[in-house]
Scaffold this motif. Structure first.
Motif, mmCIF file in Angstrom:
data_model
loop_
_atom_site.group_PDB
_atom_site.id
_atom_site.type_symbol
_atom_site.label_atom_id
_atom_site.label_comp_id
_atom_site.label_asym_id
_atom_site.label_seq_id
_atom_site.Cartn_x
_atom_site.Cartn_y
_atom_site.Cartn_z
ATOM 1 N N ASP A 107 58.546 28.087 -8.653
ATOM 2 C CA ASP A 107 57.584 27.225 -9.336
ATOM 3 C C ASP A 107 57.236 27.736 -10.734
ATOM 4 O O ASP A 107 56.578 27.030 -11.508
ATOM 5 N N ASP A 108 57.670 28.962 -11.063
ATOM 6 C CA ASP A 108 57.383 29.509 -12.395
ATOM 7 C C ASP A 108 58.255 28.868 -13.480
ATOM 8 O O ASP A 108 57.911 28.901 -14.662
ATOM 9 N N ALA A 109 59.387 28.302 -13.092
ATOM 10 C CA ALA A 109 60.377 27.834 -14.072
ATOM 11 C C ALA A 109 59.808 26.835 -15.089
ATOM 12 O O ALA A 109 60.112 26.935 -16.281
ATOM 13 N N PRO A 110 58.975 25.863 -14.693
ATOM 14 C CA PRO A 110 58.495 24.881 -15.673
ATOM 15 C C PRO A 110 57.400 25.422 -16.607
ATOM 16 O O PRO A 110 57.020 24.730 -17.571
ATOM 17 N N LEU A 111 56.889 26.609 -16.348
ATOM 18 C CA LEU A 111 55.794 27.134 -17.159
ATOM 19 C C LEU A 111 56.268 27.422 -18.574
ATOM 20 O O LEU A 111 57.428 27.754 -18.806
ATOM 21 N N GLU A 112 55.355 27.317 -19.538
ATOM 22 C CA GLU A 112 55.726 27.697 -20.903
ATOM 23 C C GLU A 112 55.981 29.205 -20.909
ATOM 24 O O GLU A 112 55.443 29.957 -20.097
ATOM 25 N N PRO A 113 56.841 29.690 -21.836
ATOM 26 C CA PRO A 113 57.334 31.074 -21.744
ATOM 27 C C PRO A 113 56.249 32.140 -21.677
ATOM 28 O O PRO A 113 56.367 33.096 -20.906
ATOM 29 N N GLY A 114 55.186 31.995 -22.475
ATOM 30 C CA GLY A 114 54.137 33.010 -22.460
ATOM 31 C C GLY A 114 53.449 33.106 -21.117
ATOM 32 O O GLY A 114 53.232 34.206 -20.586
ATOM 33 N N LEU A 115 53.115 31.942 -20.547
ATOM 34 C CA LEU A 115 52.461 31.938 -19.239
ATOM 35 C C LEU A 115 53.410 32.474 -18.176
ATOM 36 O O LEU A 115 52.996 33.201 -17.267
ATOM 37 N N ARG A 116 54.689 32.152 -18.293
ATOM 38 C CA ARG A 116 55.656 32.650 -17.312
ATOM 39 C C ARG A 116 55.715 34.181 -17.351
ATOM 40 O O ARG A 116 55.789 34.838 -16.307
ATOM 41 N N LYS A 117 55.671 34.759 -18.554
ATOM 42 C CA LYS A 117 55.653 36.219 -18.663
ATOM 43 C C LYS A 117 54.382 36.796 -18.040
ATOM 44 O O LYS A 117 54.420 37.844 -17.384
ATOM 45 N N SER A 118 53.262 36.115 -18.250
ATOM 46 C CA SER A 118 52.009 36.591 -17.663
ATOM 47 C C SER A 118 52.076 36.575 -16.148
ATOM 48 O O SER A 118 51.647 37.534 -15.474
ATOM 49 N N VAL A 119 52.605 35.498 -15.601
ATOM 50 C CA VAL A 119 52.715 35.399 -14.141
ATOM 51 C C VAL A 119 53.676 36.463 -13.606
ATOM 52 O O VAL A 119 53.468 37.023 -12.520
ATOM 53 N N THR A 120 54.708 36.785 -14.382
ATOM 54 C CA THR A 120 55.619 37.861 -13.975
ATOM 55 C C THR A 120 54.873 39.182 -13.850
ATOM 56 O O THR A 120 55.120 39.965 -12.919
ATOM 57 N N HIS A 121 53.955 39.458 -14.776
ATOM 58 C CA HIS A 121 53.127 40.661 -14.651
ATOM 59 C C HIS A 121 52.340 40.629 -13.339
ATOM 60 O O HIS A 121 52.257 41.648 -12.631
ATOM 61 N N LEU A 122 51.758 39.485 -13.013
ATOM 62 C CA LEU A 122 50.980 39.386 -11.775
ATOM 63 C C LEU A 122 51.877 39.628 -10.561
ATOM 64 O O LEU A 122 51.467 40.278 -9.591
ATOM 65 N N ARG A 123 53.097 39.109 -10.618
ATOM 66 C CA ARG A 123 54.019 39.339 -9.509
ATOM 67 C C ARG A 123 54.341 40.827 -9.369
ATOM 68 O O ARG A 123 54.425 41.364 -8.263
ATOM 69 N N ASN A 124 54.490 41.492 -10.514
ATOM 70 C CA ASN A 124 54.745 42.935 -10.462
ATOM 71 C C ASN A 124 53.552 43.681 -9.881
ATOM 72 O O ASN A 124 53.713 44.622 -9.102
ATOM 73 N N PHE A 125 52.351 43.259 -10.251
ATOM 74 C CA PHE A 125 51.148 43.910 -9.710
ATOM 75 C C PHE A 125 51.070 43.727 -8.198
ATOM 76 O O PHE A 125 50.494 44.557 -7.495
ATOM 77 N N ALA A 126 51.624 42.627 -7.697
ATOM 78 C CA ALA A 126 51.567 42.351 -6.257
ATOM 79 C C ALA A 126 52.618 43.122 -5.477
ATOM 80 O O ALA A 126 52.440 43.390 -4.284
ATOM 81 N N THR A 127 53.731 43.483 -6.129
ATOM 82 C CA THR A 127 54.827 44.118 -5.398
ATOM 83 C C THR A 127 54.852 45.627 -5.554
ATOM 84 O O THR A 127 55.343 46.337 -4.667
ATOM 85 N N VAL A 128 54.331 46.125 -6.666
ATOM 86 C CA VAL A 128 54.322 47.566 -6.879
ATOM 87 C C VAL A 128 53.191 48.180 -6.063
ATOM 88 O O VAL A 128 52.058 47.688 -6.074
ATOM 89 N N GLU A 129 53.478 49.226 -5.362
ATOM 90 C CA GLU A 129 52.453 49.891 -4.554
ATOM 91 C C GLU A 129 51.348 50.415 -5.466
ATOM 92 O O GLU A 129 51.608 51.055 -6.487
ATOM 93 N N VAL A 130 50.107 50.089 -5.107
ATOM 94 C CA VAL A 130 48.976 50.508 -5.916
ATOM 95 C C VAL A 130 48.891 52.029 -5.945
ATOM 96 O O VAL A 130 48.853 52.684 -4.905
ATOM 97 N N ALA A 131 48.899 52.581 -7.139
ATOM 98 C CA ALA A 131 48.845 54.032 -7.284
ATOM 99 C C ALA A 131 47.499 54.565 -6.824
ATOM 100 O O ALA A 131 46.495 53.850 -6.812
ATOM 101 N N ALA A 132 47.508 55.817 -6.436
ATOM 102 C CA ALA A 132 46.273 56.456 -5.990
ATOM 103 C C ALA A 132 45.440 56.821 -7.220
ATOM 104 O O ALA A 132 45.486 57.950 -7.712
ATOM 105 N N LYS A 133 44.714 55.837 -7.712
ATOM 106 C CA LYS A 133 43.865 56.039 -8.884
ATOM 107 C C LYS A 133 42.425 55.744 -8.513
ATOM 108 O O LYS A 133 42.155 54.988 -7.562
ATOM 109 N N PRO A 134 41.478 56.310 -9.249
ATOM 110 C CA PRO A 134 40.070 56.168 -8.865
ATOM 111 C C PRO A 134 39.541 54.737 -8.907
ATOM 112 O O PRO A 134 38.599 54.409 -8.205
#
Length: 438
Positions: A235-262
């Motif tokens: 569903d990301d394909a129709p998004l304008e490029p900037g928003l698509r890049k932003s959503v990609t960041h969110l996807r990365n935040f969801a898949t990368v294991e949250v680091a042990a930070k305070p």
């Protein structure tokens, strides 16, 4: 010769001054040209470039060098420490100038409008951002930074700025111009969770890729997104490029294991605050789960939950404060205007014209639009008094006017007072600014 007064010295004001210079030139001998006075209630220019842009985004603040070039030209001047409505009225300015342009921006927060939004610990983003940027109106804010966490309401870049500033260490502010009182106060923060509440989903955010990406590189905080909140990747394909890049960041935040930070920066999508509760102060935010309806809006589902918090920062938009006698659109939170025209000789530009939308650069074509309208609406020579008349009027009222040369002395004092690694230490009171001229 045309005489133009611009109220507000932020990007919209300076771009309009530049546009007027290009529209009319400076051929006073031939009866043409323009003289522009940029009036501001503060003794310092640049509006949100100084007090709105995040202090750790110095490259964006560099646009002020362009405004300085305009300010130092012979036919433009800065008239600081002058409040419209107190020192001079709009009718008086209309008598003195061929055109009066309101470039006052939208410095007032939109209210949350929910029960408990007046509890101590609830802060609007204009106030919070003004606090860490050294705006005199908010220098004494001292927001609550203890307790279980902070809640940031909004799905735009201002919400990201607030979350990032709350999460950064002192070392990460090196090179920024965050004011010392805010840096010291933030150093004592003890919250472990910063929750960003967004009424709708990842595809409806107004967050740009650069600002989102910064959250992934903080030394003591890690962003977290619930994968269940993300739509199918196709569903990301129709998004304008900037928003698509932003959503990609969110996807990365969801898949990368949250680091042990305070600190965890928790994105809570489809979440709408419906009440703020606490015994004389903020203790929790009551949130209702939402769903997007056929109209594209967020609608409550009836499912509610509580988020413990001692601080709530509302980043849901801004409004232009009304000025007595100027037509105002209360629904849109800006001056009532027709493509910038408010009344004969009276115009609005930037956020005061169109509401708080667009980037800093959006104000440049806006300024040229208004300059063209002034050219169409006014004659070369009206015989109005312009700046000489304003000077005479302000002299009778004992107004302590600050010039651009005065501002340069204030700026020099701020640069001299800078801590190591910072470009300046902003003066945060009107009295201190005025004293720095001498």
């Amino acid at each position: 010769m045309r005489h133009v007064a611009i109220i507000g010295s932020g990007p919209a004001g300076y771009y309009t001054a530049e546009a007027c210079q290009k529209q009319f030139g400076d051929d006073a001998a031939a009866g043409g040209g323009v003289r522009v006075d940029i009036i501001d209630r503060l003794p310092v220019p640049y509006g949100l470039i100084r007090t709105g842009v995040a202090p750790d985004h110095q490259s964006i603040k560099g646009v002020s060098r362009r405004y300085e070039a305009t300010a130092l030209s012979d036919n433009v001047r800065f008239v600081g420490n002058v409040t419209v409505g107190k020192d001079v009225s709009i009718p008086e300015l209309l008598d003195l100038y061929d055109a009066v342009v309101l470039a006052t921006g939208a410095p007032a927060d939109r209210p949350l409008g929910i029960p408990g939004d007046d509890l101590p610990g609830v802060v609007g983003s204009a106030a919070f951002v003004g606090w860490y940027n050294g705006h005199p109106d908010f220098a004494d804010l001292a927001p609550v930074l203890s307790g279980p966490g902070a809640v940031v309401v909004g799905a735009g870049n201002v919400a990201l700025d607030v979350a990032r500033i709350l999460a950064k260490t002192a070392a990460e502010f090196e090179g920024s111009d965050i004011v010392g009182h805010a840096l010291d106060h933030l150093g004592g923060a003890s919250h472990e969770t910063i929750t960003i509440l967004a009424r709708r989903g990842p595809h409806q955010i107004a967050m740009t890729p650069k600002e989102l990406g910064e959250l992934g590189h903080l030394s003591r905080a890690a962003p977290r997104v619930d994968a269940a909140d993300l739509p199918p990747e196709a569903d990301d394909a129709p998004l304008e490029p900037g928003l698509r890049k932003s959503v990609t960041h969110l996807r990365n935040f969801a898949t990368v294991e949250v680091a042990a930070k305070p600190i965890t920066i928790d994105f809570d999508f489809y979440a709408m605050p419906v009440a703020i509760e606490g015994d004389g102060k903020v203790e929790r935010v009551i949130v209702e789960r939402t769903a997007i309806g056929a109209d594209g809006g967020a609608h409550g589902t009836g499912e509610t939950y509580a988020i413990p918090a001692a601080l709530v920062v509302s980043c849901i938009g801004y409004r232009t404060p009304p000025i007595e006698g100027v037509p105002y659109d209360a629904k849109l939170g800006r001056f009532a205007n027709d493509e910038g025209r408010i009344a004969p000789g009276l115009y609005a530009v930037g956020w005061a014209r169109r509401g708080p939308t667009g980037t800093i650069g959006t104000n440049r074509p806006d300024g040229f639009l208004i300059a063209e309208q002034i050219a169409a609406d006014t004659a070369d020579a009206s015989g109005k008094a312009g700046r000489a008349g304003l000077d005479a009027l302000l002299a009778t009222r004992g107004t302590d006017v600050v010039t651009f040369r005065d501002w340069q002395k204030i700026e020099a004092a701020e640069i001299a007072a800078a801590r190591a690694g910072s470009p300046r230490e902003k003066l945060t009171s009107i009295d201190a600014m005025l004293a720095a001229r001498h």
